[in-house]
Structure formats: C-alpha cells, structure tokens
Design a protein around this motif. Structure first.
Motif, PDB file in Angstrom:
ATOM      1  N   LYS A  81     -10.920  31.951   9.736  1.00  0.00           N
ATOM      2  CA  LYS A  81     -11.610  31.379   8.554  1.00  0.00           C
ATOM      3  C   LYS A  81     -11.076  30.584   7.213  1.00  0.00           C
ATOM      4  N   LYS A  82      -9.864  29.266   8.314  1.00  0.00           N
ATOM      5  CA  LYS A  82      -9.761  28.312   7.218  1.00  0.00           C
ATOM      6  C   LYS A  82     -11.539  27.508   7.666  1.00  0.00           C
ATOM      7  N   GLU A  83     -11.422  27.626   8.845  1.00  0.00           N
ATOM      8  CA  GLU A  83     -12.607  27.170   9.097  1.00  0.00           C
ATOM      9  C   GLU A  83     -14.131  27.463   8.108  1.00  0.00           C
ATOM     10  N   ARG A  84     -14.385  28.888   8.307  1.00  0.00           N
ATOM     11  CA  ARG A  84     -15.888  29.136   7.613  1.00  0.00           C
ATOM     12  C   ARG A  84     -15.114  29.084   6.237  1.00  0.00           C
ATOM     13  N   ASP A  85     -13.875  28.858   5.546  1.00  0.00           N
ATOM     14  CA  ASP A  85     -14.028  28.903   3.912  1.00  0.00           C
ATOM     15  C   ASP A  85     -14.169  26.991   3.831  1.00  0.00           C
ATOM     16  N   SER A  86     -14.335  26.487   4.333  1.00  0.00           N
ATOM     17  CA  SER A  86     -14.211  25.155   4.455  1.00  0.00           C
ATOM     18  C   SER A  86     -15.967  24.908   4.399  1.00  0.00           C
ATOM     19  N   LEU A  87     -16.733  25.428   4.875  1.00  0.00           N
ATOM     20  CA  LEU A  87     -17.905  25.118   5.232  1.00  0.00           C
ATOM     21  C   LEU A  87     -18.859  26.243   3.884  1.00  0.00           C
ATOM     22  N   ALA A  88     -17.864  26.754   2.931  1.00  0.00           N
ATOM     23  CA  ALA A  88     -18.282  27.638   1.249  1.00  0.00           C
ATOM     24  C   ALA A  88     -19.856  26.104   0.971  1.00  0.00           C
TER      25      ALA A  88
ATOM     26  N   ASP B 198     -22.841  26.280   2.151  1.00  0.00           N
ATOM     27  CA  ASP B 198     -23.639  25.675   3.737  1.00  0.00           C
ATOM     28  C   ASP B 198     -23.546  26.866   4.503  1.00  0.00           C
ATOM     29  N   PRO B 199     -24.334  28.267   3.786  1.00  0.00           N
ATOM     30  CA  PRO B 199     -24.841  29.078   4.709  1.00  0.00           C
ATOM     31  C   PRO B 199     -25.350  29.240   5.799  1.00  0.00           C
ATOM     32  N   LEU B 200     -26.126  27.940   6.135  1.00  0.00           N
ATOM     33  CA  LEU B 200     -26.683  27.406   7.182  1.00  0.00           C
ATOM     34  C   LEU B 200     -25.465  27.257   8.330  1.00  0.00           C
ATOM     35  N   ALA B 201     -24.415  27.044   7.570  1.00  0.00           N
ATOM     36  CA  ALA B 201     -22.974  26.166   8.919  1.00  0.00           C
ATOM     37  C   ALA B 201     -22.361  27.867   9.390  1.00  0.00           C
ATOM     38  N   LYS B 202     -22.664  28.564   8.206  1.00  0.00           N
ATOM     39  CA  LYS B 202     -21.270  29.203   8.268  1.00  0.00           C
ATOM     40  C   LYS B 202     -22.133  30.624   9.545  1.00  0.00           C
ATOM     41  N   GLY B 203     -24.090  30.515   9.595  1.00  0.00           N
ATOM     42  CA  GLY B 203     -24.491  31.040  10.063  1.00  0.00           C
ATOM     43  C   GLY B 203     -24.429  30.448  11.675  1.00  0.00           C
ATOM     44  N   LEU B 204     -24.451  29.386  11.638  1.00  0.00           N
ATOM     45  CA  LEU B 204     -23.883  28.575  13.112  1.00  0.00           C
ATOM     46  C   LEU B 204     -22.527  28.486  13.207  1.00  0.00           C
ATOM     47  N   HIS B 205     -21.664  28.481  12.864  1.00  0.00           N
ATOM     48  CA  HIS B 205     -20.122  29.368  13.080  1.00  0.00           C
ATOM     49  C   HIS B 205     -20.289  30.221  13.590  1.00  0.00           C
ATOM     50  N   ALA B 206     -20.183  31.164  13.257  1.00  0.00           N
ATOM     51  CA  ALA B 206     -20.426  32.783  13.625  1.00  0.00           C
ATOM     52  C   ALA B 206     -21.575  32.654  15.224  1.00  0.00           C
ATOM     53  N   TYR B 207     -22.240  32.069  15.262  1.00  0.00           N
ATOM     54  CA  TYR B 207     -22.777  31.949  16.986  1.00  0.00           C
ATOM     55  C   TYR B 207     -22.610  31.397  17.568  1.00  0.00           C
ATOM     56  N   TYR B 208     -21.852  30.637  17.227  1.00  0.00           N
ATOM     57  CA  TYR B 208     -21.063  29.839  18.460  1.00  0.00           C
ATOM     58  C   TYR B 208     -19.663  29.461  18.525  1.00  0.00           C
ATOM     59  N   ALA B 209     -19.180  30.583  17.904  1.00  0.00           N
ATOM     60  CA  ALA B 209     -17.455  31.459  17.909  1.00  0.00           C
ATOM     61  C   ALA B 209     -17.975  32.345  19.173  1.00  0.00           C
ATOM     62  N   THR B 210     -19.207  32.727  19.586  1.00  0.00           N
ATOM     63  CA  THR B 210     -19.183  33.810  20.415  1.00  0.00           C
ATOM     64  C   THR B 210     -19.486  33.287  21.524  1.00  0.00           C
TER      65      THR B 210
ATOM     66  N   LEU C 241     -24.760  20.411  11.233  1.00  0.00           N
ATOM     67  CA  LEU C 241     -24.278  20.784  12.148  1.00  0.00           C
ATOM     68  C   LEU C 241     -23.626  19.356  12.210  1.00  0.00           C
ATOM     69  N   ALA C 242     -23.468  18.743  11.179  1.00  0.00           N
ATOM     70  CA  ALA C 242     -22.751  17.668  10.780  1.00  0.00           C
ATOM     71  C   ALA C 242     -21.605  18.022  10.089  1.00  0.00           C
ATOM     72  N   ASN C 243     -21.748  18.986   9.273  1.00  0.00           N
ATOM     73  CA  ASN C 243     -20.920  19.551   8.967  1.00  0.00           C
ATOM     74  C   ASN C 243     -20.308  21.083   9.037  1.00  0.00           C
ATOM     75  N   LEU C 244     -20.491  21.474  10.920  1.00  0.00           N
ATOM     76  CA  LEU C 244     -19.898  22.423  11.438  1.00  0.00           C
ATOM     77  C   LEU C 244     -18.914  21.488  12.578  1.00  0.00           C
ATOM     78  N   LYS C 245     -19.704  20.099  13.025  1.00  0.00           N
ATOM     79  CA  LYS C 245     -18.793  19.233  13.583  1.00  0.00           C
ATOM     80  C   LYS C 245     -17.380  19.181  12.933  1.00  0.00           C
ATOM     81  N   SER C 246     -17.213  18.338  11.416  1.00  0.00           N
ATOM     82  CA  SER C 246     -16.607  18.220  10.926  1.00  0.00           C
ATOM     83  C   SER C 246     -15.276  19.358  10.870  1.00  0.00           C
ATOM     84  N   ALA C 247     -15.875  20.690  10.058  1.00  0.00           N
ATOM     85  CA  ALA C 247     -14.849  22.125   9.809  1.00  0.00           C
ATOM     86  C   ALA C 247     -14.269  22.521  11.189  1.00  0.00           C
TER      87      ALA C 247
END
Length: 371
Positions: A188-195, A197-209, A243-249
């Motif tokens: 949740k902390k990572e997803r919250d930091s991506l507020a 940036d919906p694309l980063a949120k979608g990538l976060h969920a996809y790669y979490a699996t 992707l840069a936001n995802l890496k940072s989060a």
C-alpha cells in the motif's frame, strides 16, 4: 437416504487471511488483464460502456470478458482493493456475500484522499461503477463463470436506518480467483506514492504478480494497461516516465524500455540486482584458459540481450570483446564503477550493443529480442 450437506468452509485462502492484511491483495486475473484501465477519464473523455460480452485484453492462459457496466479505472481499483482487504480481514468467506460497512470520511482517509464534496462525489461514482460492472472469467483449473465485484451498495440516504454511510456487499464468488496462490500483495505504501500516475499503478499491480518478470513488448503493455486508443509514440513516452516512478516507489533494480526502436521495444523489469559471484582462485598457468572457458560457455547460453539482465557486473565485463573493453575503460572515469548498480548499468549498456551485433550474425534478419 440423501447425503448430509457438506459444511461450508471459508472460501478465502487461509494464507491470505493470515497475512497481516495491511496491504492490498489482487488476484492475478485482475492485475494481468485490462479490468482496471490506466486511462484517465475526465471531461469529454467518455468511458466505454459494455452492453454485451466483450473480451478484455489479458495475458495468455486466461480470458476475461466484461458483460455490463462502464470501463473501470485505477481510482475504482483503489476503492475495490480497500474493500476487498476489509472483507478478507473479517475472515468469513463461507457466505455467498460479504458485507462491508463504512463511513465515507473514514474510507477517504484510508485511501489517502482529501475530504470534500468532490472526493465524496468521486467515491460515490466509483461505487456505482463497481456495482454495475459484470464480468465473465475463463481461467482453466481455477474459475469459469460470471461474477460481479459489488453485489449491492446501499447509502444512508437510501436507507435511513443504516448505522454507516455505506453498506456494501462484495461477491464472494471472487474468492475463487485467489485459489491456488493466484494472488499477490500490493504494498500500500508503494501504491500510495504513485498517486497521480495511474499508468504506474497499473504497472505496479501487473509486476507485483511476477517474482521474476519476463520482458514484455511495449505494445502488449499498451493494451494490458487499457491504453489501446493512445498513440504508440505517446504511450512510450508516458511509459518511460511511469517506469521511472515505479522504480523510485519500489526500489526495484531495473524498470526500463530496452531497444526502444520500433516494434522490437520491450519493457525490462528486474526486481533485485544480480548477485556478484565470488571469484574462483586459479593458478596463473590456468588463468587464461579459465577466462576463455567462462566466456565461451556464457556466450553459448545467451540467446537474447534480455539474458544479460541476469548476469553480474563482473560477468558482463568478462564477456566484453576488445572494442567493448575499450568503451568500458573510457567510461570508468565517468561512472562510479565501484558502485555495483552503476557498474552493472554501464556494463550492460555496452554489452547489449555487442550482443545485438553477435545475434545479427547468428540469426540474420531476426529480432534479437525475440529469440
């Protein structure tokens, strides 16, 4: 004599129910399909509405269809994941439906959203979309059938006897999507930091699996993220930023587009840096032979530049030809090659060009990233 009815056991996997539940949980079927689009819908940007069984983009091995309702987005995903988290935390999955009661200000706080008329309106709209949306899943060995996300959402305005602002019923049929370990935590902390940036949120969920994600074509992600109407070049630019936001989060080692030319572009995500191997002591007389054998064996095993992401910085340097070594020596003065991450990035960048040239000789006319 009729058989006695079998007691109804909890449908939620025990491991899920006992895992702390401070983070979100997503079934693979949701994170690996376009159920929750990363598209931003505002103003004149009308959401697609589904009036008949329509396939949604998903990975191989599963089929997901939307039967009714509007296209859902990442804001809807936030609301649903929070409600699902609460359902699982309650621990009762034996009933056909699970009730979640909450006050709007409390839920908005849990979602990290400011309280106000606009956010309350957006929450109500999300709940309405989540209630209307109906899906059909075809996941062999797991679940084939129809399901809704929310069966019913009542408000205090509609039923004045309600103790809370909302009384929501979640379809427990969804618990079948979590069977056989087909789920992942979303920190949740990572997803919250991506507020924002919906694309980063979608990538976060996809790669979490994915424990060890495999390279995915940029255009494949464009469809999985629900951005199929976006021009490919604009999507690639947005993808680079997200992707840069995802890496940072997340702190993941690599989140980037490799070989960004045309249809060959793929997204490479590596969660942990390659582990450096301890050098093996050899006698001076056998040193050159040992180095030669390591290089030959390693190159025989490399079929694509993507394979380079699994090697350590030392292994990458050992593979370099004379030209690559010359480039590496020149870069040593501008990169902190004592830092493992910096050295790995620099060495891989140099070796990738060497690898592409080598594969062009091995397999003329072949996409080196699709071997």
């Amino acid at each position: 004599m009729p058989a006695a009815p079998t007691p109804s056991a909890s449908l939620w996997p025990t491991k899920v129910a006992q895992s702390g539940l401070t983070n979100f949980i997503t079934p693979y079927a949701m994170a690996r399909s376009a159920i929750f689009s990363t598209q931003v819908y505002r103003g004149q940007s009308a959401r697609p509405r589904y009036l008949e069984k329509t396939p949604l983009t998903s990975v191989k091995g599963m089929s997901v269809f939307q039967l009714a309702g509007e296209q859902l987005d990442q804001n809807d995903a936030d609301v649903f994941y929070e409600l699902l988290r609460r359902v699982i935390a309650q621990g009762d999955g034996s009933a056909r439906e699970a009730r979640v009661q909450f006050n709007r200000t409390e839920l908005l706080t849990a979602l990290g959203r400011a309280r106000g008329g606009k956010t309350v309106k957006l929450l109500s709209e999300s709940l309405a979309r989540l209630t209307d949306a109906t899906f059909y899943f075809e996941i062999p060995g797991l679940f084939t059938g129809r399901s809704r996300l929310i069966l019913k959402a009542l408000t205090a305005e509609e039923m004045q006897t309600l103790e809370y602002d909302y009384d929501v019923l979640i379809d427990v049929e969804l618990s079948k999507l979590l069977a056989r370990e087909q789920w992942a935590f979303l920190r949740k902390k990572e997803r919250d930091s991506l507020a924002g940036d919906p694309l980063a949120k979608g990538l976060h969920a996809y790669y979490a699996t994915h424990k060890d994600p495999y390279p995915v074509r940029v255009d494949t992600l464009r469809w999985l993220m629900g951005r199929q109407t976006m021009h490919p070049s604009k999507f690639k630019k947005a993808l680079t930023d997200s992707l840069a936001n995802l890496k940072s989060a997340t702190g993941w080692h690599t989140c980037e587009i490799v070989n960004a030319g045309g249809d060959m572009a793929k997204v490479c995500v590596v969660k942990k840096p390659p582990q450096a191997k301890k050098p093996v002591k050899t006698s001076s007389s056998s040193q050159s032979v040992a180095n030669h054998n390591i290089k030959a064996i390693s190159w025989d095993a490399i079929q694509s530049p993507i394979d380079l992401v699994h090697l350590s910085a030392n292994e990458l340097v050992a593979l370099m030809d004379d030209q690559a070594k010359s480039e590496w020596a020149a870069l040593s003065g501008t990169h902190n090659t004592r830092d493992e991450g910096s050295a790995w990035e620099a060495a891989r960048g140099i070796l990738e060009r060497q690898c592409v040239a080598l594969i062009a000789v091995r397999y003329p006319g072949t996409d080196p990233y699709d071997i």
